[in-house]
Scaffold this motif. Structure first.
Motif, PDB file in Angstrom:
ATOM      1  N   TYR A   8       0.716  -1.158   0.122  1.00  0.00           N
ATOM      2  CA  TYR A   8      -0.175   0.364   0.071  1.00  0.00           C
ATOM      3  C   TYR A   8       1.361   1.631   0.304  1.00  0.00           C
ATOM      4  O   TYR A   8       0.661   2.318  -0.772  1.00  0.00           O
ATOM      5  CB  TYR A   8      -0.908   0.223   0.667  1.00  0.00           C
ATOM      6  CG  TYR A   8      -1.718   1.158   1.448  1.00  0.00           C
ATOM      7  CD1 TYR A   8      -2.903   2.121   0.624  1.00  0.00           C
ATOM      8  CD2 TYR A   8      -1.557   2.114   2.446  1.00  0.00           C
ATOM      9  CE1 TYR A   8      -3.776   2.619   0.398  1.00  0.00           C
ATOM     10  CE2 TYR A   8      -1.708   3.415   2.754  1.00  0.00           C
ATOM     11  CZ  TYR A   8      -3.119   3.828   1.420  1.00  0.00           C
ATOM     12  OH  TYR A   8      -3.694   5.087   1.843  1.00  0.00           O
ATOM     13  N   GLU A  58      -8.979   0.782   9.415  1.00  0.00           N
ATOM     14  CA  GLU A  58      -9.282   0.845  10.353  1.00  0.00           C
ATOM     15  C   GLU A  58      -9.057   0.410  11.956  1.00  0.00           C
ATOM     16  O   GLU A  58      -8.652  -0.485  12.390  1.00  0.00           O
ATOM     17  CB  GLU A  58     -11.511  -0.081  10.586  1.00  0.00           C
ATOM     18  CG  GLU A  58     -12.063   0.440   9.336  1.00  0.00           C
ATOM     19  CD  GLU A  58     -13.659  -0.209   8.982  1.00  0.00           C
ATOM     20  OE1 GLU A  58     -14.009  -0.712   9.932  1.00  0.00           O
ATOM     21  OE2 GLU A  58     -13.252  -1.520   8.313  1.00  0.00           O
ATOM     22  N   ASN A  82     -10.074  -9.577   8.423  1.00  0.00           N
ATOM     23  CA  ASN A  82     -10.087  -8.575   8.399  1.00  0.00           C
ATOM     24  C   ASN A  82      -9.274  -8.634   7.077  1.00  0.00           C
ATOM     25  O   ASN A  82      -9.184  -7.493   6.371  1.00  0.00           O
ATOM     26  CB  ASN A  82      -9.187  -8.018   9.278  1.00  0.00           C
ATOM     27  CG  ASN A  82     -10.594  -7.770  10.467  1.00  0.00           C
ATOM     28  OD1 ASN A  82     -11.153  -7.531  10.301  1.00  0.00           O
ATOM     29  ND2 ASN A  82      -9.698  -7.340  11.825  1.00  0.00           N
ATOM     30  N   ASP A 107     -10.597  -8.594   3.807  1.00  0.00           N
ATOM     31  CA  ASP A 107     -11.614  -7.428   3.424  1.00  0.00           C
ATOM     32  C   ASP A 107     -11.071  -6.018   3.108  1.00  0.00           C
ATOM     33  O   ASP A 107     -10.698  -5.242   2.144  1.00  0.00           O
ATOM     34  CB  ASP A 107     -11.788  -6.796   5.111  1.00  0.00           C
ATOM     35  CG  ASP A 107     -13.540  -8.372   5.105  1.00  0.00           C
ATOM     36  OD1 ASP A 107     -13.610  -8.531   3.564  1.00  0.00           O
ATOM     37  OD2 ASP A 107     -13.851  -7.597   5.638  1.00  0.00           O
ATOM     38  N   ALA A 108      -9.722  -6.113   3.803  1.00  0.00           N
ATOM     39  CA  ALA A 108      -8.242  -5.267   3.181  1.00  0.00           C
ATOM     40  C   ALA A 108      -8.021  -4.934   1.940  1.00  0.00           C
ATOM     41  O   ALA A 108      -7.854  -4.619   1.295  1.00  0.00           O
ATOM     42  CB  ALA A 108      -7.029  -5.245   4.319  1.00  0.00           C
ATOM     43  N   VAL A 122      -9.305  -6.775  -0.613  1.00  0.00           N
ATOM     44  CA  VAL A 122     -10.084  -6.330  -1.472  1.00  0.00           C
ATOM     45  C   VAL A 122     -10.511  -5.198  -1.326  1.00  0.00           C
ATOM     46  O   VAL A 122     -10.210  -4.574  -2.585  1.00  0.00           O
ATOM     47  CB  VAL A 122     -11.253  -7.127  -1.473  1.00  0.00           C
ATOM     48  CG1 VAL A 122     -12.049  -6.853  -2.055  1.00  0.00           C
ATOM     49  CG2 VAL A 122     -10.837  -8.636  -1.639  1.00  0.00           C
ATOM     50  N   SER A 123     -10.038  -4.703  -0.769  1.00  0.00           N
ATOM     51  CA  SER A 123     -10.848  -2.951  -1.118  1.00  0.00           C
ATOM     52  C   SER A 123      -9.416  -2.029  -1.073  1.00  0.00           C
ATOM     53  O   SER A 123      -9.796  -1.298  -1.977  1.00  0.00           O
ATOM     54  CB  SER A 123     -11.174  -2.356   0.763  1.00  0.00           C
ATOM     55  OG  SER A 123     -10.910  -0.809   0.695  1.00  0.00           O
ATOM     56  N   LEU A 124      -8.309  -2.582  -1.261  1.00  0.00           N
ATOM     57  CA  LEU A 124      -7.136  -1.452  -1.531  1.00  0.00           C
ATOM     58  C   LEU A 124      -6.418  -1.707  -2.553  1.00  0.00           C
ATOM     59  O   LEU A 124      -6.346  -1.230  -3.200  1.00  0.00           O
ATOM     60  CB  LEU A 124      -5.898  -1.729  -0.778  1.00  0.00           C
ATOM     61  CG  LEU A 124      -6.301  -1.159   0.703  1.00  0.00           C
ATOM     62  CD1 LEU A 124      -5.151  -1.769   1.697  1.00  0.00           C
ATOM     63  CD2 LEU A 124      -6.500  -0.065   1.086  1.00  0.00           C
ATOM     64  N   GLU A 145     -11.379  -7.437  -5.731  1.00  0.00           N
ATOM     65  CA  GLU A 145     -11.223  -8.659  -5.989  1.00  0.00           C
ATOM     66  C   GLU A 145     -10.754  -9.297  -6.388  1.00  0.00           C
ATOM     67  O   GLU A 145     -10.436 -10.221  -5.804  1.00  0.00           O
ATOM     68  CB  GLU A 145     -12.691  -8.654  -6.219  1.00  0.00           C
ATOM     69  CG  GLU A 145     -13.454  -9.376  -5.654  1.00  0.00           C
ATOM     70  CD  GLU A 145     -13.800  -9.455  -4.814  1.00  0.00           C
ATOM     71  OE1 GLU A 145     -13.892 -10.923  -4.207  1.00  0.00           O
ATOM     72  OE2 GLU A 145     -14.528  -8.114  -4.305  1.00  0.00           O
ATOM     73  N   GLY A 156      -8.616 -11.111  -3.994  1.00  0.00           N
ATOM     74  CA  GLY A 156      -8.720 -11.812  -1.824  1.00  0.00           C
ATOM     75  C   GLY A 156      -8.528 -12.493  -2.378  1.00  0.00           C
ATOM     76  O   GLY A 156      -7.951 -13.895  -2.888  1.00  0.00           O
ATOM     77  N   LYS A 214     -14.541  -6.881  14.360  1.00  0.00           N
ATOM     78  CA  LYS A 214     -12.802  -6.296  13.622  1.00  0.00           C
ATOM     79  C   LYS A 214     -11.556  -6.648  14.537  1.00  0.00           C
ATOM     80  O   LYS A 214     -10.832  -6.872  14.647  1.00  0.00           O
ATOM     81  CB  LYS A 214     -13.101  -5.683  13.125  1.00  0.00           C
ATOM     82  CG  LYS A 214     -14.147  -5.683  11.686  1.00  0.00           C
ATOM     83  CD  LYS A 214     -13.800  -3.128  11.348  1.00  0.00           C
ATOM     84  CE  LYS A 214     -14.803  -3.761   9.973  1.00  0.00           C
ATOM     85  NZ  LYS A 214     -14.486  -4.602   8.882  1.00  0.00           N
TER      86      LYS A 214
END
Length: 220
Positions: A47, A92, A131, A134-135, A137-139, A142, A145, A197
């Motif tokens: 990231y 988060e 988590n 989800d992270a 995939v979000s960053l 998909e 994942g 979470k």
């Protein structure tokens, strides 16, 4: 470089789950914690590279940066906790607290043997796994994942509410682990502790049906 970091990150996360699910492995929790910390560290390094954040340790000179290096000359990159503390960290708060718990747990277990902790931390390990999916995939999308690569989720034993309430009192739980849990959990805000979470708590509550009531009447 970013793609290589993501690849290694995902492989570390998948290896952590696979080892935890292996019935022939008894060193589950310790291995899971180490591998998931590596997975998250590489994920956040990827990231940072994408956002052009310099995640190497350095001191700022008058004209240029002076980078810290290992004794063999390699750059010293941020560890996971430093990534979490950076103002540009995308995670988060509750996700960060879950990871900080694992980091502290690693410090407690890396130099000495532990016993009977797999069930105790299952909810927090499950949250860490979810988590992570989800992270990533979000960053990154998909396609990165990990859920589709897992035949099953983390295989944890079912616990009753009474077992959950008394698990930390079980015989054989190392004293330093118990003290660490009490200290960490006691410093959390109520909403952080209750968040899925931080710990993925799923308690099955038995439900009395009309059929059960009729059966009890019949047995009288």
């Amino acid at each position: 470089m970013k793609e290589e970091l993501l690849k290694k990150s995902r492989e570390a996360a998948l290896a952590a789950v696979q080892i935890f699910n292996n019935p022939n492995v008894t060193f589950k929790s310790e291995t899971y914690v180490v591998l998931m910390i590596i997975a998250w560290t590489y994920l956040l390094h990827a990231y940072c590279r994408g956002k052009k954040v310099d995640y190497r340790y350095f001191t700022q000179g008058e004209k240029r940066k002076h980078y810290d290096r290992t004794k063999n000359g390699a750059f010293k990159h941020w560890e996971l906790e430093r990534c979490l503390n950076d103002k540009q960290c995308p995670l988060e708060r509750e996700v960060g607290q879950n990871l900080r718990f694992l980091i502290g747990l690693r410090h407690e277990i890396e130099h000495q043997m532990t016993t009977r902790i797999d069930d105790l931390f299952s909810a927090r390990f499950q949250a860490c796994c979810i988590n992570y999916h989800d992270a990533v995939v979000s960053l990154f999308g998909e396609e990165y994942g990990i859920a589709k690569h897992l035949a099953v989720s983390l295989q944890f034993s079912s616990l009753s509410q009474e077992q959950v309430d008394t698990l930390e009192q079980q015989a054989g739980l190392p004293r330093h682990i118990k003290q660490y849990i009490e200290g960490f959990d006691g410093a959390l805000a109520p909403d952080e502790f209750a968040s899925t979470k931080f710990a993925y708590r799923v308690i099955f509550v038995p439900k009395t049906t009309k059929c059960d009531q009729l059966l009890r009447e019949f047995r009288r």
